[in-house]
Design a protein around this motif. Sequence first.
Motif, PDB file in Angstrom:
ATOM      1  N   MET A   1      37.888 107.742  15.955  1.00 48.38           N
ATOM      2  CA  MET A   1      37.314 106.365  15.542  1.00 48.38           C
ATOM      3  C   MET A   1      38.707 105.453  15.804  1.00 48.38           C
ATOM      4  O   MET A   1      39.678 105.530  15.198  1.00 48.38           O
ATOM      5  N   LYS A   2      38.380 104.619  16.835  1.00 47.82           N
ATOM      6  CA  LYS A   2      39.582 103.578  17.404  1.00 47.82           C
ATOM      7  C   LYS A   2      39.777 102.660  16.378  1.00 47.82           C
ATOM      8  O   LYS A   2      39.061 102.060  15.646  1.00 47.82           O
ATOM      9  N   GLU A   3      41.035 102.155  16.219  1.00 47.96           N
ATOM     10  CA  GLU A   3      41.442 101.250  14.998  1.00 47.96           C
ATOM     11  C   GLU A   3      42.103  99.955  15.883  1.00 47.96           C
ATOM     12  O   GLU A   3      42.871 100.237  16.950  1.00 47.96           O
ATOM     13  N   ALA A   4      42.012  98.647  15.346  1.00 49.74           N
ATOM     14  CA  ALA A   4      42.782  97.654  15.933  1.00 49.74           C
ATOM     15  C   ALA A   4      44.393  97.930  15.736  1.00 49.74           C
ATOM     16  O   ALA A   4      44.577  98.638  14.708  1.00 49.74           O
ATOM     17  N   ILE A   5      44.947  97.430  16.610  1.00 52.91           N
ATOM     18  CA  ILE A   5      46.461  97.486  16.637  1.00 52.91           C
ATOM     19  C   ILE A   5      46.945  96.232  16.258  1.00 52.91           C
ATOM     20  O   ILE A   5      46.750  95.107  16.521  1.00 52.91           O
ATOM     21  N   LYS A   6      47.923  96.331  15.180  1.00 54.75           N
ATOM     22  CA  LYS A   6      48.465  95.071  14.355  1.00 54.75           C
ATOM     23  C   LYS A   6      49.568  94.694  15.430  1.00 54.75           C
ATOM     24  O   LYS A   6      50.438  95.429  16.096  1.00 54.75           O
ATOM     25  N   ILE A   7      49.760  93.366  15.792  1.00 56.34           N
ATOM     26  CA  ILE A   7      50.460  92.689  16.561  1.00 56.34           C
ATOM     27  C   ILE A   7      51.582  92.038  15.747  1.00 56.34           C
ATOM     28  O   ILE A   7      52.905  92.364  16.102  1.00 56.34           O
ATOM     29  N   SER A   8      51.402  91.381  14.786  1.00 54.10           N
ATOM     30  CA  SER A   8      52.380  90.556  13.715  1.00 54.10           C
ATOM     31  C   SER A   8      51.801  90.112  12.695  1.00 54.10           C
ATOM     32  O   SER A   8      50.399  90.149  12.692  1.00 54.10           O
ATOM     33  N   SER A  14      47.769  87.067   9.862  1.00 53.69           N
ATOM     34  CA  SER A  14      47.821  88.804  10.464  1.00 53.69           C
ATOM     35  C   SER A  14      47.257  88.395  11.791  1.00 53.69           C
ATOM     36  O   SER A  14      46.189  87.899  12.037  1.00 53.69           O
ATOM     37  N   ALA A  15      47.831  89.010  12.710  1.00 52.56           N
ATOM     38  CA  ALA A  15      47.457  89.101  14.251  1.00 52.56           C
ATOM     39  C   ALA A  15      47.157  90.624  14.469  1.00 52.56           C
ATOM     40  O   ALA A  15      47.985  91.473  14.387  1.00 52.56           O
ATOM     41  N   ILE A  16      45.860  90.870  15.301  1.00 51.41           N
ATOM     42  CA  ILE A  16      45.643  92.144  15.718  1.00 51.41           C
ATOM     43  C   ILE A  16      45.226  92.245  16.957  1.00 51.41           C
ATOM     44  O   ILE A  16      45.045  91.020  17.782  1.00 51.41           O
ATOM     45  N   ASP A  17      45.191  93.374  17.765  1.00 48.66           N
ATOM     46  CA  ASP A  17      44.510  93.341  19.120  1.00 48.66           C
ATOM     47  C   ASP A  17      43.613  94.486  18.999  1.00 48.66           C
ATOM     48  O   ASP A  17      43.879  95.517  18.838  1.00 48.66           O
ATOM     49  N   LEU A  18      42.210  94.173  19.789  1.00 45.98           N
ATOM     50  CA  LEU A  18      41.227  94.945  19.875  1.00 45.98           C
ATOM     51  C   LEU A  18      41.372  95.690  21.179  1.00 45.98           C
ATOM     52  O   LEU A  18      40.570  96.747  21.301  1.00 45.98           O
ATOM     53  N   GLY A  19      42.055  94.995  22.306  1.00 43.80           N
ATOM     54  CA  GLY A  19      41.982  95.729  23.404  1.00 43.80           C
ATOM     55  C   GLY A  19      40.829  95.209  24.272  1.00 43.80           C
ATOM     56  O   GLY A  19      40.165  94.257  23.804  1.00 43.80           O
ATOM     57  N   ASP A  20      40.527  95.945  25.295  1.00 47.19           N
ATOM     58  CA  ASP A  20      39.413  95.223  26.210  1.00 47.19           C
ATOM     59  C   ASP A  20      38.100  95.236  25.851  1.00 47.19           C
ATOM     60  O   ASP A  20      37.615  96.647  25.139  1.00 47.19           O
ATOM     61  N   LEU A  21      37.474  94.184  25.579  1.00 44.33           N
ATOM     62  CA  LEU A  21      36.193  94.191  24.814  1.00 44.33           C
ATOM     63  C   LEU A  21      35.144  94.848  25.698  1.00 44.33           C
ATOM     64  O   LEU A  21      34.266  95.232  24.800  1.00 44.33           O
ATOM     65  N   ASN A  22      35.055  95.205  26.820  1.00 42.37           N
ATOM     66  CA  ASN A  22      34.380  96.204  27.417  1.00 42.37           C
ATOM     67  C   ASN A  22      34.484  97.465  27.002  1.00 42.37           C
ATOM     68  O   ASN A  22      33.406  98.341  27.186  1.00 42.37           O
ATOM     69  N   LYS A  23      35.519  98.019  26.226  1.00 44.68           N
ATOM     70  CA  LYS A  23      35.459  99.164  25.508  1.00 44.68           C
ATOM     71  C   LYS A  23      35.266  99.265  24.025  1.00 44.68           C
ATOM     72  O   LYS A  23      35.624 100.095  23.315  1.00 44.68           O
ATOM     73  N   LEU A  24      34.285  98.271  23.576  1.00 44.70           N
ATOM     74  CA  LEU A  24      34.140  98.112  22.297  1.00 44.70           C
ATOM     75  C   LEU A  24      33.231  99.560  21.787  1.00 44.70           C
ATOM     76  O   LEU A  24      33.404  99.619  20.556  1.00 44.70           O
ATOM     77  N   TYR A  27      34.870 102.150  19.425  1.00 42.14           N
ATOM     78  CA  TYR A  27      34.956 101.636  17.901  1.00 42.14           C
ATOM     79  C   TYR A  27      33.826 102.176  17.353  1.00 42.14           C
ATOM     80  O   TYR A  27      32.815 102.182  17.940  1.00 42.14           O
ATOM     81  N   SER A  28      33.751 102.579  16.091  1.00 45.42           N
ATOM     82  CA  SER A  28      32.733 102.860  15.421  1.00 45.42           C
ATOM     83  C   SER A  28      33.215 103.084  13.734  1.00 45.42           C
ATOM     84  O   SER A  28      34.132 103.022  13.313  1.00 45.42           O
ATOM     85  N   LEU A  29      32.186 102.934  12.833  1.00 42.88           N
ATOM     86  CA  LEU A  29      32.304 102.686  11.530  1.00 42.88           C
ATOM     87  C   LEU A  29      30.998 103.697  10.893  1.00 42.88           C
ATOM     88  O   LEU A  29      30.165 103.806  11.308  1.00 42.88           O
ATOM     89  N   ILE A  30      31.475 104.088   9.711  1.00 45.44           N
ATOM     90  CA  ILE A  30      30.497 104.840   8.885  1.00 45.44           C
ATOM     91  C   ILE A  30      29.565 103.625   7.994  1.00 45.44           C
ATOM     92  O   ILE A  30      30.283 103.004   7.276  1.00 45.44           O
ATOM     93  N   HIS A  31      28.360 103.499   8.185  1.00 43.29           N
ATOM     94  CA  HIS A  31      27.666 102.535   7.119  1.00 43.29           C
ATOM     95  C   HIS A  31      27.947 102.826   5.735  1.00 43.29           C
ATOM     96  O   HIS A  31      27.555 103.920   5.343  1.00 43.29           O
ATOM     97  N   PRO A  32      28.245 101.823   4.871  1.00 40.52           N
ATOM     98  CA  PRO A  32      28.524 102.354   3.536  1.00 40.52           C
ATOM     99  C   PRO A  32      27.027 102.676   2.863  1.00 40.52           C
ATOM    100  O   PRO A  32      27.476 103.496   1.838  1.00 40.52           O
ATOM    101  N   ILE A  33      25.992 102.273   3.281  1.00 38.12           N
ATOM    102  CA  ILE A  33      24.893 102.563   2.727  1.00 38.12           C
ATOM    103  C   ILE A  33      24.211 103.781   2.955  1.00 38.12           C
ATOM    104  O   ILE A  33      23.926 104.766   2.177  1.00 38.12           O
ATOM    105  N   ASN A  34      23.754 103.794   4.124  1.00 36.02           N
ATOM    106  CA  ASN A  34      23.035 105.027   4.700  1.00 36.02           C
ATOM    107  C   ASN A  34      24.060 106.177   5.259  1.00 36.02           C
ATOM    108  O   ASN A  34      23.578 106.964   5.918  1.00 36.02           O
TER     109      ASN A  34
END
Length: 150
Positions: A1-8, A14-24, A27-34
Amino acid sequence: MKEAIKISENENYSAIDLGDLNKLMEYSLIHPINKQEIEGKVFLKDATKSSGTEISFNSLPANTAQPYFHIHNKNEETYIILKGHGFFQVDEDCFEIKEGSTIRVAPKGVRGIKNSSDDIMIYLVVQAKENSLEEYTTADGTRVPYEAKW
């Protein structure tokens, strides 16, 4: 699971970088309910330490739909389509969307989105408590003298 990179960051930002949006899709997450994994979605609230909004970058592969419709209890959502085209449905209304389309949905609006393009759809969702914005734009801003560091 890819994570955002803290810039500063400091106490005022708080500033972060997600990188190339074509590579979204990396990223993934586990839904908290299902407890199912959702690919192509990244929430920014925790990463940016936001206290007033939840913002997420989302992606849908070519010719797919979000696998569920949903509502919220308190929060309205604003969807901003950054890339791709398809359809958006709120309750019984279904309409075409494309890059630049912006849709605000009240908490009780039953919503869903479909990418009908042959490429990835990328969209941003801003979530905030309905009717919580007391001041905005120039009414909430004050210009101050400050030295630029760039």
